[in-house]
Enzyme design. Structure first.
Site, mmCIF file in Angstrom:
data_model
loop_
_atom_site.group_PDB
_atom_site.id
_atom_site.type_symbol
_atom_site.label_atom_id
_atom_site.label_comp_id
_atom_site.label_asym_id
_atom_site.label_seq_id
_atom_site.Cartn_x
_atom_site.Cartn_y
_atom_site.Cartn_z
ATOM 1 N N CYS A 1 13.971 11.287 5.396
ATOM 2 C CA CYS A 1 14.060 10.954 6.826
ATOM 3 C C CYS A 1 15.453 11.220 7.369
ATOM 4 C CB CYS A 1 13.686 9.496 7.029
ATOM 5 S SG CYS A 1 14.678 8.398 5.998
ATOM 6 N N GLU B 1 10.855 1.605 9.697
ATOM 7 C CA GLU B 1 11.795 2.693 9.393
ATOM 8 C C GLU B 1 11.019 3.983 9.612
ATOM 9 O OE1 GLU B 1 13.104 1.554 5.457
ATOM 10 O OE2 GLU B 1 14.520 0.121 6.280
ATOM 11 N N GLU C 1 10.321 16.387 14.830
ATOM 12 C CA GLU C 1 10.573 16.273 13.389
ATOM 13 C C GLU C 1 9.621 17.198 12.626
ATOM 14 O OE1 GLU C 1 9.218 12.788 11.167
ATOM 15 O OE2 GLU C 1 11.189 12.675 10.213
ATOM 16 N N LYS D 1 0.857 -1.190 0.000
ATOM 17 C CA LYS D 1 0.000 0.000 0.000
ATOM 18 C C LYS D 1 0.891 1.237 0.000
ATOM 19 C CE LYS D 1 -1.716 2.789 2.883
ATOM 20 N NZ LYS D 1 -1.632 4.028 2.095
HETATM 21 P P1 NAD Z 1 2.775 8.378 7.551
HETATM 22 O O1 NAD Z 1 3.129 7.574 8.758
HETATM 23 O O2 NAD Z 1 1.749 9.429 7.683
HETATM 24 O O3 NAD Z 1 2.275 7.435 6.372
HETATM 25 C C1 NAD Z 1 3.075 6.388 5.868
HETATM 26 C C2 NAD Z 1 2.181 5.306 5.304
HETATM 27 O O4 NAD Z 1 1.446 4.734 6.377
HETATM 28 C C3 NAD Z 1 1.166 5.804 4.289
HETATM 29 O O5 NAD Z 1 1.028 4.839 3.274
HETATM 30 C C4 NAD Z 1 -0.111 5.901 5.130
HETATM 31 O O6 NAD Z 1 -1.289 5.774 4.377
HETATM 32 C C5 NAD Z 1 0.066 4.720 6.059
HETATM 33 N N1 NAD Z 1 -0.669 4.827 7.326
HETATM 34 C C6 NAD Z 1 -0.977 5.933 8.030
HETATM 35 N N2 NAD Z 1 -1.675 5.600 9.134
HETATM 36 C C7 NAD Z 1 -1.819 4.254 9.132
HETATM 37 C C8 NAD Z 1 -2.455 3.324 9.995
HETATM 38 N N3 NAD Z 1 -3.078 3.705 11.091
HETATM 39 N N4 NAD Z 1 -2.390 2.011 9.680
HETATM 40 C C9 NAD Z 1 -1.741 1.589 8.571
HETATM 41 N N5 NAD Z 1 -1.148 2.433 7.697
HETATM 42 C C10 NAD Z 1 -1.164 3.757 7.974
HETATM 43 O O7 NAD Z 1 4.158 8.964 7.018
HETATM 44 P P2 NAD Z 1 4.359 9.964 5.787
HETATM 45 O O8 NAD Z 1 3.886 11.302 6.220
HETATM 46 O O9 NAD Z 1 3.830 9.333 4.562
HETATM 47 O O10 NAD Z 1 5.950 9.962 5.636
HETATM 48 C C11 NAD Z 1 6.788 10.829 6.310
HETATM 49 C C12 NAD Z 1 7.409 10.159 7.518
HETATM 50 O O11 NAD Z 1 8.116 8.993 7.105
HETATM 51 C C13 NAD Z 1 8.413 11.009 8.235
HETATM 52 O O12 NAD Z 1 8.227 10.881 9.617
HETATM 53 C C14 NAD Z 1 9.746 10.410 7.824
HETATM 54 O O13 NAD Z 1 10.813 10.634 8.723
HETATM 55 C C15 NAD Z 1 9.396 8.974 7.740
HETATM 56 N N6 NAD Z 1 10.350 8.250 6.896
HETATM 57 C C16 NAD Z 1 11.248 7.402 7.479
HETATM 58 C C17 NAD Z 1 12.190 6.728 6.697
HETATM 59 C C18 NAD Z 1 13.200 5.793 7.296
HETATM 60 O O14 NAD Z 1 13.791 5.037 6.538
HETATM 61 N N7 NAD Z 1 13.425 5.802 8.604
HETATM 62 C C19 NAD Z 1 12.198 6.930 5.317
HETATM 63 C C20 NAD Z 1 11.280 7.813 4.766
HETATM 64 C C21 NAD Z 1 10.352 8.460 5.563
#
Ligand code: NAD
Length: 489
Positions: A291, A257, A393, A181
Protein backbone atom coordinates in the site's frame (compact mmCIF):
# COMPACT_ATOMS: atom_id res chain seq x y z
CA UNK A 1 -15.36 -30.19 -7.78
CA UNK A 2 -12.31 -29.63 -5.48
CA UNK A 3 -9.21 -31.53 -6.63
CA UNK A 4 -7.80 -34.33 -4.47
CA UNK A 5 -4.26 -34.68 -3.12
CA UNK A 6 -3.76 -31.09 -2.07
CA UNK A 7 -4.08 -29.83 1.50
CA UNK A 8 -7.47 -28.77 2.78
CA UNK A 9 -7.50 -25.48 4.68
CA UNK A 10 -10.11 -25.43 7.44
CA UNK A 11 -11.56 -22.85 9.79
CA UNK A 12 -10.54 -22.60 13.44
CA UNK A 13 -13.61 -22.07 15.59
CA UNK A 14 -13.97 -22.40 19.36
CA UNK A 15 -10.65 -24.20 19.68
CA UNK A 16 -11.31 -26.75 16.90
CA UNK A 17 -10.36 -27.06 13.25
CA UNK A 18 -13.60 -27.41 11.32
CA UNK A 19 -14.49 -27.97 7.68
CA UNK A 20 -17.48 -26.66 5.78
CA UNK A 21 -19.06 -28.31 2.75
CA UNK A 22 -18.18 -25.69 0.15
CA UNK A 23 -14.55 -25.19 -0.85
CA UNK A 24 -12.63 -22.98 -3.27
CA UNK A 25 -9.28 -23.33 -5.00
CA UNK A 26 -6.10 -21.62 -3.77
CA UNK A 27 -3.72 -21.35 -6.74
CA UNK A 28 -0.08 -20.35 -6.98
CA UNK A 29 0.44 -17.19 -9.03
CA UNK A 30 3.83 -18.59 -10.11
CA UNK A 31 2.39 -21.24 -12.43
CA UNK A 32 -1.33 -21.58 -11.71
CA UNK A 33 -0.80 -24.84 -9.78
CA UNK A 34 -3.45 -25.75 -7.19
CA UNK A 35 -1.89 -25.41 -3.73
CA UNK A 36 -4.90 -26.03 -1.48
CA UNK A 37 -8.66 -26.41 -1.28
CA UNK A 38 -10.02 -23.84 1.12
CA UNK A 39 -13.25 -24.27 3.04
CA UNK A 40 -15.59 -21.32 2.64
CA UNK A 41 -17.42 -20.29 5.81
CA UNK A 42 -21.19 -20.02 5.62
CA UNK A 43 -23.15 -17.65 7.82
CA UNK A 44 -23.71 -20.30 10.53
CA UNK A 45 -19.94 -20.94 10.83
CA UNK A 46 -19.19 -17.23 11.16
CA UNK A 47 -21.93 -16.99 13.77
CA UNK A 48 -20.42 -19.91 15.73
CA UNK A 49 -17.04 -18.18 15.65
CA UNK A 50 -18.48 -14.89 16.91
CA UNK A 51 -20.46 -16.61 19.69
CA UNK A 52 -17.37 -18.57 20.73
CA UNK A 53 -15.38 -15.33 20.87
CA UNK A 54 -18.08 -13.71 23.01
CA UNK A 55 -18.16 -16.65 25.46
CA UNK A 56 -14.37 -16.64 25.68
CA UNK A 57 -14.40 -13.03 26.89
CA UNK A 58 -16.19 -14.21 30.01
CA UNK A 59 -13.95 -17.26 30.45
CA UNK A 60 -10.40 -17.73 31.80
CA UNK A 61 -8.98 -15.37 29.14
CA UNK A 62 -10.89 -12.49 30.71
CA UNK A 63 -9.22 -13.23 34.09
CA UNK A 64 -5.65 -12.88 32.81
CA UNK A 65 -3.72 -9.74 33.67
CA UNK A 66 -1.61 -7.95 31.10
CA UNK A 67 1.60 -9.73 32.17
CA UNK A 68 -0.04 -13.10 31.63
CA UNK A 69 -1.45 -12.08 28.26
CA UNK A 70 1.99 -10.80 27.25
CA UNK A 71 3.45 -14.20 28.14
CA UNK A 72 0.87 -15.84 25.85
CA UNK A 73 1.87 -13.52 23.01
CA UNK A 74 5.54 -14.40 23.49
CA UNK A 75 4.58 -18.09 23.37
CA UNK A 76 2.84 -17.47 20.04
CA UNK A 77 5.96 -15.69 18.74
CA UNK A 78 8.06 -18.67 19.91
CA UNK A 79 5.65 -20.97 18.03
CA UNK A 80 6.06 -19.02 14.79
CA UNK A 81 9.82 -19.07 15.24
CA UNK A 82 9.77 -22.84 15.76
CA UNK A 83 7.84 -23.29 12.49
CA UNK A 84 9.57 -20.48 10.61
CA UNK A 85 10.19 -22.48 7.43
CA UNK A 86 6.57 -23.72 7.33
CA UNK A 87 5.37 -20.14 7.47
CA UNK A 88 7.79 -19.10 4.73
CA UNK A 89 6.57 -21.97 2.54
CA UNK A 90 2.92 -21.08 3.18
CA UNK A 91 3.46 -17.42 2.34
CA UNK A 92 5.49 -18.19 -0.78
CA UNK A 93 3.01 -20.85 -1.92
CA UNK A 94 0.15 -18.36 -1.86
CA UNK A 95 1.94 -15.26 -3.13
CA UNK A 96 4.91 -16.43 -5.21
CA UNK A 97 7.10 -13.73 -3.63
CA UNK A 98 10.87 -14.27 -3.38
CA UNK A 99 11.70 -16.59 -0.52
CA UNK A 100 14.19 -14.10 0.85
CA UNK A 101 11.44 -11.50 1.25
CA UNK A 102 9.12 -13.93 3.02
CA UNK A 103 11.96 -14.73 5.42
CA UNK A 104 13.27 -11.23 6.12
CA UNK A 105 10.02 -9.29 5.99
CA UNK A 106 6.78 -11.27 6.27
CA UNK A 107 7.52 -14.01 8.78
CA UNK A 108 10.15 -12.04 10.69
CA UNK A 109 7.67 -9.18 11.14
CA UNK A 110 4.92 -11.53 12.32
CA UNK A 111 7.19 -12.59 15.19
CA UNK A 112 8.09 -8.97 15.92
CA UNK A 113 4.41 -8.00 15.92
CA UNK A 114 3.65 -10.44 18.75
CA UNK A 115 6.75 -9.56 20.77
CA UNK A 116 6.35 -5.80 20.33
CA UNK A 117 2.69 -5.65 21.32
CA UNK A 118 3.27 -8.05 24.23
CA UNK A 119 5.79 -5.60 25.64
CA UNK A 120 3.90 -2.43 24.68
CA UNK A 121 0.68 -3.56 26.36
CA UNK A 122 2.53 -3.57 29.68
CA UNK A 123 3.28 0.13 29.24
CA UNK A 124 -0.32 1.19 28.52
CA UNK A 125 -0.94 4.29 30.61
CA UNK A 126 -4.10 5.56 32.27
CA UNK A 127 -5.09 8.98 33.62
CA UNK A 128 -5.82 10.33 37.10
CA UNK A 129 -7.37 13.65 38.10
CA UNK A 130 -7.97 15.02 41.59
CA UNK A 131 -11.30 16.82 41.50
CA UNK A 132 -12.35 19.43 44.09
CA UNK A 133 -15.81 19.04 45.65
CA UNK A 134 -18.04 21.46 47.60
CA UNK A 135 -17.48 19.65 50.93
CA UNK A 136 -13.73 19.94 50.54
CA UNK A 137 -13.12 16.18 50.60
CA UNK A 138 -12.57 15.95 46.86
CA UNK A 139 -12.87 13.11 44.41
CA UNK A 140 -10.53 11.00 42.36
CA UNK A 141 -11.18 10.43 38.68
CA UNK A 142 -9.13 7.72 37.10
CA UNK A 143 -9.33 5.69 33.91
CA UNK A 144 -9.02 1.98 33.38
CA UNK A 145 -8.51 0.12 30.12
CA UNK A 146 -10.87 -2.70 29.28
CA UNK A 147 -10.99 -4.87 26.18
CA UNK A 148 -13.31 -3.59 23.45
CA UNK A 149 -14.78 -7.10 23.20
CA UNK A 150 -15.02 -9.25 20.08
CA UNK A 151 -12.84 -7.80 17.33
CA UNK A 152 -13.43 -8.71 13.67
CA UNK A 153 -10.20 -8.58 11.65
CA UNK A 154 -10.32 -8.54 7.85
CA UNK A 155 -7.00 -8.59 6.06
CA UNK A 156 -5.74 -8.40 2.45
CA UNK A 157 -3.45 -10.57 0.35
CA UNK A 158 -0.49 -8.32 -0.27
CA UNK A 159 1.43 -8.92 2.99
CA UNK A 160 -0.82 -11.63 4.40
CA UNK A 161 0.82 -12.74 7.64
CA UNK A 162 2.43 -9.39 8.43
CA UNK A 163 -0.86 -7.48 8.17
CA UNK A 164 -2.94 -10.11 9.94
CA UNK A 165 -0.60 -10.34 12.93
CA UNK A 166 -0.28 -6.53 13.02
CA UNK A 167 -3.90 -6.60 14.22
CA UNK A 168 -4.20 -9.97 16.01
CA UNK A 169 -1.25 -9.22 18.32
CA UNK A 170 -2.49 -5.92 19.80
CA UNK A 171 -6.08 -7.17 19.91
CA UNK A 172 -5.05 -10.14 22.09
CA UNK A 173 -2.55 -8.07 24.08
CA UNK A 174 -5.41 -5.79 25.15
CA UNK A 175 -7.55 -8.74 26.26
CA UNK A 176 -9.98 -8.92 23.35
CA UNK A 177 -11.12 -12.02 21.52
CA UNK A 178 -10.85 -12.23 17.76
CA UNK A 179 -12.60 -13.53 14.67
CA UNK A 180 -10.21 -13.12 11.74
CA UNK A 181 -10.86 -13.48 8.04
CA UNK A 182 -7.78 -13.49 5.81
CA UNK A 183 -7.96 -12.82 2.10
CA UNK A 184 -9.36 -15.63 -0.05
CA UNK A 185 -6.12 -15.35 -2.09
CA UNK A 186 -3.82 -16.05 0.87
CA UNK A 187 -5.34 -18.31 3.52
CA UNK A 188 -2.35 -20.59 4.18
CA UNK A 189 -0.20 -18.62 6.63
CA UNK A 190 -3.31 -17.65 8.63
CA UNK A 191 -4.22 -21.33 8.93
CA UNK A 192 -0.72 -22.04 10.28
CA UNK A 193 -1.09 -19.19 12.74
CA UNK A 194 -4.25 -20.87 14.08
CA UNK A 195 -2.22 -24.07 14.60
CA UNK A 196 0.45 -22.14 16.51
CA UNK A 197 -2.12 -20.33 18.65
CA UNK A 198 -3.81 -23.65 19.39
CA UNK A 199 -0.50 -25.23 20.37
CA UNK A 200 0.33 -22.23 22.58
CA UNK A 201 -2.62 -23.18 24.81
CA UNK A 202 -4.71 -20.10 24.10
CA UNK A 203 -8.20 -20.86 25.49
CA UNK A 204 -10.87 -21.97 23.01
CA UNK A 205 -12.76 -19.11 21.39
CA UNK A 206 -10.12 -16.44 22.03
CA UNK A 207 -8.85 -16.63 18.45
CA UNK A 208 -11.10 -17.83 15.64
CA UNK A 209 -10.35 -17.99 11.94
CA UNK A 210 -12.88 -18.17 9.12
CA UNK A 211 -12.07 -18.39 5.44
CA UNK A 212 -14.00 -17.08 2.48
CA UNK A 213 -14.64 -14.15 0.20
CA UNK A 214 -15.92 -10.63 0.91
CA UNK A 215 -19.41 -9.64 -0.26
CA UNK A 216 -22.02 -12.38 0.19
CA UNK A 217 -19.47 -14.53 2.02
CA UNK A 218 -17.47 -14.70 5.26
CA UNK A 219 -16.32 -11.06 5.11
CA UNK A 220 -19.81 -9.65 4.87
CA UNK A 221 -21.21 -12.15 7.43
CA UNK A 222 -18.55 -10.94 9.87
CA UNK A 223 -18.95 -7.20 9.36
CA UNK A 224 -22.75 -7.40 9.58
CA UNK A 225 -22.76 -9.62 12.64
CA UNK A 226 -24.50 -7.81 15.53
CA UNK A 227 -22.23 -9.33 18.22
CA UNK A 228 -18.99 -7.94 16.83
CA UNK A 229 -17.80 -4.93 18.85
CA UNK A 230 -15.11 -3.55 16.53
CA UNK A 231 -13.90 -4.08 12.98
CA UNK A 232 -10.36 -3.49 11.87
CA UNK A 233 -9.87 -3.74 8.13
CA UNK A 234 -7.00 -3.45 5.68
CA UNK A 235 -7.84 -3.44 2.00
CA UNK A 236 -9.21 -1.39 -0.85
CA UNK A 237 -10.84 1.97 -0.22
CA UNK A 238 -14.09 0.95 -1.91
CA UNK A 239 -14.30 -2.16 0.31
CA UNK A 240 -13.79 0.17 3.27
CA UNK A 241 -16.87 2.18 2.21
CA UNK A 242 -18.92 -1.02 1.91
CA UNK A 243 -17.82 -2.16 5.37
CA UNK A 244 -18.54 1.26 6.82
CA UNK A 245 -22.12 0.97 5.62
CA UNK A 246 -22.39 -2.58 6.99
CA UNK A 247 -21.22 -1.61 10.49
CA UNK A 248 -23.16 1.66 10.71
CA UNK A 249 -26.31 0.05 12.16
CA UNK A 250 -24.42 -1.36 15.12
CA UNK A 251 -22.28 1.82 15.60
CA UNK A 252 -19.13 -0.29 15.92
CA UNK A 253 -15.60 0.93 16.40
CA UNK A 254 -13.69 0.84 13.11
CA UNK A 255 -10.12 1.19 11.99
CA UNK A 256 -9.41 1.29 8.25
CA UNK A 257 -6.06 0.98 6.50
CA UNK A 258 -6.92 1.51 2.84
CA UNK A 259 -5.41 2.20 -0.56
CA UNK A 260 -2.83 4.73 -1.69
CA UNK A 261 -1.51 6.58 -4.72
CA UNK A 262 1.70 7.55 -3.05
CA UNK A 263 4.28 10.02 -4.28
CA UNK A 264 8.05 10.02 -4.24
CA UNK A 265 9.62 13.46 -4.64
CA UNK A 266 13.24 13.74 -5.76
CA UNK A 267 14.84 17.17 -5.40
CA UNK A 268 17.87 18.11 -7.51
CA UNK A 269 19.98 18.27 -4.32
CA UNK A 270 19.25 14.62 -3.46
CA UNK A 271 21.94 11.95 -3.26
CA UNK A 272 21.23 10.81 -6.82
CA UNK A 273 22.22 7.14 -6.53
CA UNK A 274 20.41 6.73 -3.21
CA UNK A 275 17.28 8.30 -4.69
CA UNK A 276 17.35 6.02 -7.75
CA UNK A 277 17.81 2.95 -5.55
CA UNK A 278 15.13 4.19 -3.17
CA UNK A 279 12.53 4.82 -5.88
CA UNK A 280 13.34 1.47 -7.50
CA UNK A 281 12.53 -0.14 -4.16
CA UNK A 282 9.47 1.97 -3.38
CA UNK A 283 7.92 1.41 -6.81
CA UNK A 284 8.67 -2.25 -7.42
CA UNK A 285 9.01 -4.03 -4.06
CA UNK A 286 6.62 -7.00 -3.83
CA UNK A 287 5.69 -6.32 -7.48
CA UNK A 288 4.32 -2.94 -6.39
CA UNK A 289 1.80 -4.63 -4.14
CA UNK A 290 2.49 -2.70 -0.97
CA UNK A 291 0.00 0.00 0.00
CA UNK A 292 3.01 2.29 0.58
CA UNK A 293 4.52 1.87 -2.91
CA UNK A 294 5.23 5.00 -4.98
CA UNK A 295 3.20 5.06 -8.19
CA UNK A 296 3.70 8.84 -8.69
CA UNK A 297 7.30 10.02 -8.89
CA UNK A 298 8.11 13.74 -9.17
CA UNK A 299 11.68 14.68 -10.11
CA UNK A 300 13.09 18.24 -10.15
CA UNK A 301 13.68 19.27 -13.74
CA UNK A 302 17.52 19.69 -13.76
CA UNK A 303 17.97 15.97 -12.97
CA UNK A 304 14.79 14.65 -14.64
CA UNK A 305 16.33 13.10 -17.79
CA UNK A 306 19.24 11.56 -15.91
CA UNK A 307 16.90 10.16 -13.26
CA UNK A 308 14.53 8.59 -15.80
CA UNK A 309 17.48 6.99 -17.63
CA UNK A 310 19.00 5.66 -14.41
CA UNK A 311 15.71 4.22 -13.11
CA UNK A 312 15.04 2.64 -16.51
CA UNK A 313 18.45 0.95 -16.46
CA UNK A 314 17.77 -0.46 -12.99
CA UNK A 315 14.19 -1.54 -13.87
CA UNK A 316 15.30 -3.23 -17.10
CA UNK A 317 17.82 -5.24 -15.07
CA UNK A 318 15.24 -6.19 -12.37
CA UNK A 319 15.12 -9.99 -12.27
CA UNK A 320 11.75 -11.72 -12.37
CA UNK A 321 11.23 -15.40 -11.68
CA UNK A 322 10.82 -18.31 -9.33
CA UNK A 323 10.61 -17.55 -5.58
CA UNK A 324 13.42 -19.92 -4.62
CA UNK A 325 15.91 -18.38 -7.06
CA UNK A 326 18.17 -16.28 -4.84
CA UNK A 327 18.91 -13.93 -7.77
CA UNK A 328 15.26 -12.97 -8.24
CA UNK A 329 14.09 -9.45 -7.32
CA UNK A 330 10.40 -9.82 -8.05
CA UNK A 331 7.74 -12.52 -8.21
CA UNK A 332 4.37 -12.52 -9.94
CA UNK A 333 1.29 -10.47 -9.13
CA UNK A 334 -1.12 -12.17 -6.76
CA UNK A 335 -3.45 -13.67 -9.39
CA UNK A 336 -4.48 -13.73 -13.02
CA UNK A 337 -7.45 -11.57 -12.07
CA UNK A 338 -5.23 -8.89 -10.56
CA UNK A 339 -2.89 -9.10 -13.56
CA UNK A 340 -5.86 -8.39 -15.83
CA UNK A 341 -6.47 -5.20 -13.83
CA UNK A 342 -2.81 -4.14 -14.04
CA UNK A 343 -2.65 -4.94 -17.77
CA UNK A 344 -5.78 -2.83 -18.34
CA UNK A 345 -3.82 0.11 -16.90
CA UNK A 346 -0.87 -0.73 -19.19
CA UNK A 347 -3.26 -0.34 -22.15
CA UNK A 348 -4.93 2.73 -20.68
CA UNK A 349 -1.59 4.48 -20.15
CA UNK A 350 -0.86 4.19 -23.87
CA UNK A 351 -4.36 5.46 -24.73
CA UNK A 352 -3.83 8.38 -22.34
CA UNK A 353 -0.63 9.28 -24.21
CA UNK A 354 2.12 7.92 -21.95
CA UNK A 355 5.63 7.26 -23.12
CA UNK A 356 6.47 3.72 -22.01
CA UNK A 357 10.04 4.06 -20.75
CA UNK A 358 10.34 0.51 -19.45
CA UNK A 359 8.18 -2.64 -19.29
CA UNK A 360 4.48 -2.45 -20.08
CA UNK A 361 4.50 -6.10 -21.13
CA UNK A 362 4.21 -9.67 -19.86
CA UNK A 363 7.51 -11.60 -19.75
CA UNK A 364 7.71 -14.85 -21.71
CA UNK A 365 9.66 -17.61 -19.94
CA UNK A 366 8.94 -20.66 -22.13
CA UNK A 367 8.13 -22.74 -19.04
CA UNK A 368 5.43 -23.19 -16.36
CA UNK A 369 5.74 -19.56 -15.33
CA UNK A 370 3.87 -18.62 -18.52
CA UNK A 371 0.78 -19.86 -16.62
CA UNK A 372 1.60 -17.47 -13.80
CA UNK A 373 0.67 -13.84 -13.22
CA UNK A 374 3.91 -12.01 -14.08
CA UNK A 375 4.33 -8.54 -15.56
CA UNK A 376 7.45 -6.47 -16.15
CA UNK A 377 8.30 -3.49 -13.94
CA UNK A 378 6.91 -0.52 -15.80
CA UNK A 379 7.83 3.16 -16.01
CA UNK A 380 5.81 5.84 -17.80
CA UNK A 381 6.43 9.51 -18.46
CA UNK A 382 4.46 12.19 -20.26
CA UNK A 383 1.04 11.88 -18.62
CA UNK A 384 -0.84 14.89 -17.21
CA UNK A 385 -1.49 14.85 -13.45
CA UNK A 386 -5.22 14.21 -13.98
CA UNK A 387 -4.71 11.07 -16.15
CA UNK A 388 -6.41 8.02 -14.65
CA UNK A 389 -3.10 6.16 -14.55
CA UNK A 390 -1.73 8.98 -12.36
CA UNK A 391 -4.73 9.29 -10.05
CA UNK A 392 -6.04 5.71 -9.57
CA UNK A 393 -4.33 3.06 -7.45
CA UNK A 394 -2.99 0.33 -9.77
CA UNK A 395 -1.21 -1.83 -7.16
CA UNK A 396 1.38 -3.23 -9.54
CA UNK A 397 5.08 -2.66 -10.30
CA UNK A 398 4.49 0.63 -12.04
CA UNK A 399 5.31 4.31 -11.68
CA UNK A 400 4.82 7.50 -13.63
CA UNK A 401 7.65 10.05 -13.48
CA UNK A 402 6.89 13.74 -13.96
CA UNK A 403 9.20 16.78 -13.80
CA UNK A 404 8.63 19.73 -11.45
CA UNK A 405 10.20 23.16 -11.07
CA UNK A 406 9.33 24.58 -7.66
CA UNK A 407 8.84 23.34 -4.10
CA UNK A 408 5.37 24.89 -3.67
CA UNK A 409 4.33 23.48 -7.03
CA UNK A 410 5.32 19.91 -6.17
CA UNK A 411 3.64 20.08 -2.75
CA UNK A 412 0.37 21.14 -4.43
CA UNK A 413 0.67 18.38 -7.04
CA UNK A 414 1.42 15.67 -4.47
CA UNK A 415 -1.52 16.83 -2.35
CA UNK A 416 -3.88 16.86 -5.34
CA UNK A 417 -5.01 13.27 -4.66
CA UNK A 418 -8.05 11.62 -3.14
CA UNK A 419 -5.61 9.34 -1.29
CA UNK A 420 -3.18 10.32 1.47
CA UNK A 421 -1.20 7.40 2.83
CA UNK A 422 2.55 7.88 2.38
CA UNK A 423 5.21 10.00 0.70
CA UNK A 424 8.97 9.63 0.26
CA UNK A 425 11.12 12.78 -0.04
CA UNK A 426 14.65 12.66 -1.40
CA UNK A 427 16.77 15.72 -0.51
CA UNK A 428 19.97 16.61 1.32
CA UNK A 429 18.52 19.95 2.45
CA UNK A 430 17.39 19.35 6.02
CA UNK A 431 15.36 22.56 6.32
CA UNK A 432 13.52 21.67 3.12
CA UNK A 433 12.86 18.14 4.36
CA UNK A 434 11.16 19.46 7.51
CA UNK A 435 9.32 22.23 5.64
CA UNK A 436 7.93 19.99 2.90
CA UNK A 437 7.19 16.95 5.08
CA UNK A 438 4.75 18.85 7.27
CA UNK A 439 2.86 20.22 4.27
CA UNK A 440 2.25 16.87 2.57
CA UNK A 441 -1.28 15.61 3.27
CA UNK A 442 -0.45 12.01 4.26
CA UNK A 443 -0.20 9.88 7.38
CA UNK A 444 3.42 8.83 6.81
CA UNK A 445 6.37 10.70 5.29
CA UNK A 446 9.83 9.25 4.83
CA UNK A 447 12.89 11.37 4.08
CA UNK A 448 15.79 9.68 2.25
CA UNK A 449 14.30 6.25 2.89
CA UNK A 450 11.11 4.28 2.39
CA UNK A 451 9.17 1.73 4.45
CA UNK A 452 11.46 2.08 7.46
CA UNK A 453 9.06 1.10 10.24
CA UNK A 454 9.26 1.42 14.00
CA UNK A 455 6.18 -0.37 15.34
CA UNK A 456 5.82 2.18 18.16
CA UNK A 457 4.97 4.90 15.63
CA UNK A 458 1.48 5.71 14.26
CA UNK A 459 0.45 4.17 10.96
CA UNK A 460 -2.53 5.17 8.82
CA UNK A 461 -3.75 7.51 6.15
CA UNK A 462 -6.04 10.43 5.38
CA UNK A 463 -8.78 10.79 2.76
CA UNK A 464 -9.46 7.57 0.86
CA UNK A 465 -6.40 6.00 2.53
CA UNK A 466 -8.07 5.30 5.82
CA UNK A 467 -9.52 6.15 9.15
CA UNK A 468 -7.77 6.05 12.51
CA UNK A 469 -4.21 5.14 13.45
CA UNK A 470 -2.68 1.89 14.60
CA UNK A 471 0.87 1.30 15.82
CA UNK A 472 2.31 1.80 19.30
CA UNK A 473 -0.07 3.43 21.77
CA UNK A 474 -2.51 4.12 18.92
CA UNK A 475 -3.11 0.37 18.65
CA UNK A 476 -3.51 0.14 22.42
CA UNK A 477 -6.10 2.92 22.26
CA UNK A 478 -8.06 1.29 19.42
CA UNK A 479 -8.09 -2.17 21.00
CA UNK A 480 -9.00 -0.86 24.50
CA UNK A 481 -12.13 0.75 25.85
CA UNK A 482 -11.08 3.52 28.22
CA UNK A 483 -13.54 3.89 31.11
CA UNK A 484 -13.53 6.62 33.77
CA UNK A 485 -14.11 5.84 37.45
CA UNK A 486 -14.98 8.70 39.79
CA UNK A 487 -14.61 8.11 43.57
CA UNK A 488 -15.89 10.64 46.05
CA UNK A 489 -13.49 10.74 48.98
P1 NAD B 1 -9.88 -6.02 -0.81
O1 NAD B 1 -10.56 -4.81 -0.24
O2 NAD B 1 -10.36 -6.55 -2.10
O3 NAD B 1 -9.95 -7.23 0.21
C1 NAD B 1 -9.44 -7.13 1.53
C2 NAD B 1 -10.20 -8.08 2.43
O4 NAD B 1 -11.55 -7.64 2.51
C3 NAD B 1 -10.24 -9.52 1.93
O5 NAD B 1 -10.14 -10.39 3.03
C4 NAD B 1 -11.64 -9.60 1.29
O6 NAD B 1 -12.17 -10.90 1.27
C5 NAD B 1 -12.43 -8.71 2.23
N1 NAD B 1 -13.64 -8.13 1.63
C6 NAD B 1 -13.86 -7.78 0.35
N2 NAD B 1 -15.11 -7.29 0.22
C7 NAD B 1 -15.70 -7.34 1.43
C8 NAD B 1 -16.98 -6.99 1.93
N3 NAD B 1 -17.92 -6.49 1.15
N4 NAD B 1 -17.23 -7.16 3.25
C9 NAD B 1 -16.28 -7.66 4.08
N5 NAD B 1 -15.06 -8.04 3.65
C10 NAD B 1 -14.75 -7.87 2.35
O7 NAD B 1 -8.33 -5.65 -0.86
P2 NAD B 1 -7.15 -6.55 -1.45
O8 NAD B 1 -7.27 -6.52 -2.93
O9 NAD B 1 -7.11 -7.83 -0.72
O10 NAD B 1 -5.86 -5.73 -0.98
C11 NAD B 1 -5.28 -4.72 -1.72
C12 NAD B 1 -5.71 -3.36 -1.21
O11 NAD B 1 -5.36 -3.23 0.16
C13 NAD B 1 -5.04 -2.21 -1.90
O12 NAD B 1 -5.98 -1.20 -2.16
C14 NAD B 1 -4.01 -1.73 -0.89
O13 NAD B 1 -3.61 -0.38 -1.02
C15 NAD B 1 -4.74 -1.96 0.38
N6 NAD B 1 -3.82 -2.06 1.51
C16 NAD B 1 -3.75 -1.03 2.41
C17 NAD B 1 -2.85 -1.08 3.47
C18 NAD B 1 -2.75 0.03 4.48
O14 NAD B 1 -2.15 -0.21 5.52
N7 NAD B 1 -3.28 1.22 4.22
C19 NAD B 1 -2.02 -2.19 3.61
C20 NAD B 1 -2.11 -3.21 2.67
C21 NAD B 1 -3.02 -3.13 1.62
Amino acid sequence: MPAQNVPQIRHYVDGEFVATAHAFADRSPVDGRLVANVCEADEATVDRAVQAARRALAGPWGQLDVQQRAAVLHRIADGIEARFDDFVAAEVGDTGRPLAQARSLDVARAITNFRTFADLAKTANTELFETPTADGAGALNYTVRKPVGVVGIISPWNLPLLLLTWKVAPALACGNTVVAKPSEETPASAALLAEVIHAAGVPAGVFNLVHGFGGGSAGEFLTRHPDIDAITFTGESKTGSTIMRAVSDGVKEISFELGGKNAAVVFADADFDAAVAGVLRSSFTNAGQVCLCSERVFVERPIFDAFVAALKARADAWRIGYPDDAEVDMGPLISQGHREKVLSYFRLAVEEGATVVSGGTVPVFGDARDHGAYVRPTIWTGLPDHARCVTEEIFGPVCHIAPFDREDEVIARVNDSAYGLACALWTTNLARAHRVARQIRVGLTWVNTWYLRDLRTPFGGVGLSGLGREGGRHSLDFYSEVANICIKL
